[in-house]
Scaffold this motif. Structure first.
Motif, short mmCIF file in Angstrom:
data_model
loop_
_atom_site.label_atom_id
_atom_site.label_comp_id
_atom_site.label_asym_id
_atom_site.label_seq_id
_atom_site.Cartn_x
_atom_site.Cartn_y
_atom_site.Cartn_z
N ASN A 155 0.81 -1.22 0.00
CA ASN A 155 0.00 0.00 0.00
C ASN A 155 0.84 1.27 0.00
O ASN A 155 0.38 2.31 0.40
CB ASN A 155 -0.98 0.00 1.18
N GLU A 156 2.05 1.18 -0.47
CA GLU A 156 2.90 2.36 -0.58
C GLU A 156 2.53 3.11 -1.86
O GLU A 156 2.73 2.63 -2.96
CB GLU A 156 4.37 1.94 -0.62
N PRO A 202 -3.55 11.00 -5.64
CA PRO A 202 -4.56 11.81 -4.95
C PRO A 202 -5.03 11.09 -3.69
O PRO A 202 -4.89 9.88 -3.56
CB PRO A 202 -5.70 11.88 -5.97
N SER A 203 -5.59 11.85 -2.79
CA SER A 203 -6.20 11.24 -1.62
C SER A 203 -7.42 10.43 -2.08
O SER A 203 -7.96 10.66 -3.17
CB SER A 203 -6.64 12.31 -0.62
N PHE A 232 -3.07 0.74 -8.66
CA PHE A 232 -3.68 0.86 -7.34
C PHE A 232 -5.19 0.70 -7.47
O PHE A 232 -5.78 1.08 -8.49
CB PHE A 232 -3.37 2.22 -6.70
N ILE A 233 -5.80 0.16 -6.43
CA ILE A 233 -7.25 0.01 -6.39
C ILE A 233 -7.73 0.28 -4.98
O ILE A 233 -7.01 0.01 -4.01
CB ILE A 233 -7.66 -1.41 -6.86
N LYS A 252 -11.65 3.53 3.62
CA LYS A 252 -10.85 3.65 4.85
C LYS A 252 -9.56 2.85 4.75
O LYS A 252 -8.56 3.19 5.39
CB LYS A 252 -11.66 3.19 6.05
N ILE A 253 -9.56 1.80 3.95
CA ILE A 253 -8.35 0.99 3.74
C ILE A 253 -7.37 1.77 2.89
O ILE A 253 -6.17 1.76 3.13
CB ILE A 253 -8.72 -0.36 3.09
N GLY A 254 -7.87 2.48 1.90
CA GLY A 254 -7.03 3.30 1.04
C GLY A 254 -6.52 2.55 -0.17
O GLY A 254 -6.92 1.42 -0.44
N TRP A 255 -5.64 3.21 -0.89
CA TRP A 255 -5.10 2.64 -2.12
C TRP A 255 -4.25 1.42 -1.81
O TRP A 255 -3.41 1.45 -0.92
CB TRP A 255 -4.24 3.67 -2.86
N VAL A 256 -4.46 0.37 -2.58
CA VAL A 256 -3.69 -0.86 -2.45
C VAL A 256 -3.06 -1.15 -3.81
O VAL A 256 -3.74 -1.15 -4.83
CB VAL A 256 -4.60 -2.05 -2.03
#
Length: 144
Positions: free
Chosen positions: A27-28, A34-35, A79-80, A89-93
């Motif tokens: 997840n880096e 973007p957020s 990324f997804i 809430k998990i964010g980009w992976v």
């Protein structure tokens, strides 16, 4: 953050991504990414001009739009946002997709809906599928 898991200890969202044919890499995210909130606003914004697709054409149109921008022939990584409840809430992976051209169908098979948001590896190009009423929208946005 605590994450719900199955017996094997991997997070449920990771298992969902794997069920979509994606390999979770981490997840880096790049500094240019973007957020999550900015990405969601780009998809839901008033100025969105999506390509509208019939469900049967979704995979073909998706692949035509992302070729060379989300995935490149030499790199199947992007990324997804995990397409699960609370995925924002998990964010980009970061994931690798070696599964072919039918990602919308694979997401729908795993989750019941083809909706998801992706971001190119450099963090500049957003591609998403949204369902609005009975229409399937493919949204493309470039962050400057």
């Amino acid at each position: 953050m605590a994450t719900a898991t199955h017996d094997g200890g991997s997070p449920r969202w990771a298992e969902t991504l794997e069920a979509c044919g994606l390999t979770v890499l981490g997840n880096e995210v790049p500094a240019t990414a973007p957020s999550v909130l900015a990405a969601i606003h780009a998809v839901a914004g008033i100025n969105v001009e999506p390509a509208v697709s019939a469900r049967g054409e979704l995979d073909r149109q998706w692949y035509a739009l992302i070729s060379g921008s989300l995935r490149t022939p030499s790199n199947d990584e992007f990324f997804i946002l995990p397409p699960v409840k609370g995925g924002s809430k998990i964010g980009w992976v970061r994931v690798k997709d070696s599964g072919g051209t039918d990602l919308p169908s694979r997401v729908a098979d795993a989750t019941g809906s083809p909706e998801f948001l992706t971001l190119s590896a450099d963090g500049r190009n957003l591609f998403a599928i949204s369902v609005e009423d009975d229409e399937y929208w493919i949204v493309v946005h470039t962050f400057e």
